[in-house]
Scaffold this active site. Structure first.
Site, PDB file in Angstrom:
ATOM      1  CE1 TYR A  56      -2.750  -3.259   0.480  1.00  0.00           C
ATOM      2  CE2 TYR A  56      -3.129  -2.670   2.771  1.00  0.00           C
ATOM      3  CZ  TYR A  56      -3.316  -3.533   1.713  1.00  0.00           C
ATOM      4  OH  TYR A  56      -4.068  -4.674   1.879  1.00  0.00           O
ATOM      5  N   PRO A 203     -14.725  -7.087   2.223  1.00  0.00           N
ATOM      6  CG  PRO A 203     -14.828  -6.063   4.323  1.00  0.00           C
ATOM      7  CD  PRO A 203     -13.988  -6.136   3.074  1.00  0.00           C
TER       8      PRO A 203
END
Length: 279
Positions: A56, A203
């Site tokens: 990231y 999710p």
């Protein structure tokens, strides 16, 4: 009542509903300031599990979290991942689990996060060009040296999880998983059988429009948002699931955390369970 806490590795207690930091902008300017505010607000609201990775921003996300939260409050777990690196020739990201690369990334993560030990370090992906025994073995060595507290894996099959567990103790798995994306159900069940934390990434991903409509209907009946329903379903689906939804907005962060208190009836849950047949 669904439990809101989990002990990773049997001893590291965290709130099950965590935060994924991947989407936080790190470039200087107003967006970065907003990112710092979101990370701090997450901790203010009681989040104790924050997920990041070297990938990231080539460590920029790790540095951002340290700027926002260091010195870290007691009980806060920042977990990071290694094993993906930029190619020297093209600059593209690629899997790289060579021992020297893993060791270097861990050393840099320690400095960026301003810690002496990473309490949970996850292998971002298994590099098929490097023997698994070398990848897991390197993390095991770093653990013995006191630089890693616990070891996890990411995006693995049940067979790969089993192979890795022959080499090192695995306390977490981070795979793509959601209400409408249950490809890794066998991995989840393997984790459940062994008490291994399962951290679903993406999710709240959505699938077919028909499934979305059913989620929206349940959300309307519960006076909740579809995202809250998806997160509440995950929390109730298995006691080892630790969702890590990410956002760069405080209002979305606050909305996500409300999912922990959302109570679904068995009928609602049954309707949602059946969505895997059409998604």
């Amino acid at each position: 009542m669904t439990s809101t806490a989990f002990r990773i590795g049997g001893d590291l207690k965290v709130r099950r509903l965590g935060f994924g930091a991947m989407h936080l902008p790190t470039e200087p300017g107003p967006a970065r300031e907003a990112s710092l505010a979101v990370a701090r607000r997450a901790v203010e609201l009681g989040v104790t599990l924050i997920d990041t990775a070297y990938m990231y921003g080539a460590g920029a996300n790790e540095a951002l979290l340290a700027e926002a939260l260091h010195p870290y409050p007691d009980g806060l777990l920042i977990t990071t991942k290694v094993g993906v690196a930029r190619s020297g020739s093209s600059g593209e990201w690629k899997l790289d689990g060579r021992p020297a690369v893993l060791r270097e990334q861990v050393e840099h993560a320690l400095r960026r996060l301003r810690v002496e030990r990473i309490e949970l370090l996850q292998l971002h992906r298994i590099d098929p060009e490097t023997p698994l025994v070398d990848q897991a073995g390197t993390l095991r060595d770093l653990q013995a040296e006191g630089k890693i507290g616990r070891i996890g894996l990411s995006e693995v099959t049940a067979d790969e999880l089993n192979q890795a567990r022959q080499i090192v103790e695995v306390v977490s798995v981070q795979n793509r998983y959601s209400l409408l994306d249950r490809e890794h159900e066998p991995v989840l069940r393997a984790c459940e059988a062994e008490g291994i934390a399962f951290l679903p990434w993406r999710p709240v991903a959505w699938g077919q429009s028909g499934a979305q409509a059913e989620v929206a209907a349940v959300a309307s009946e519960l006076d909740a948002t579809p995202t809250q329903v998806a997160l509440a379903w995950l929390l109730g689906h298995s006691p080892v699931i630790l969702p890590i939804p990410g956002t760069a907005r405080i209002d979305h962060l606050e909305e996500n955390l409300v999912a922990e208190r959302l109570e679904m009836t068995p009928a609602h849950r049954d309707r949602l369970d059946r969505l895997s047949e059409v998604a």
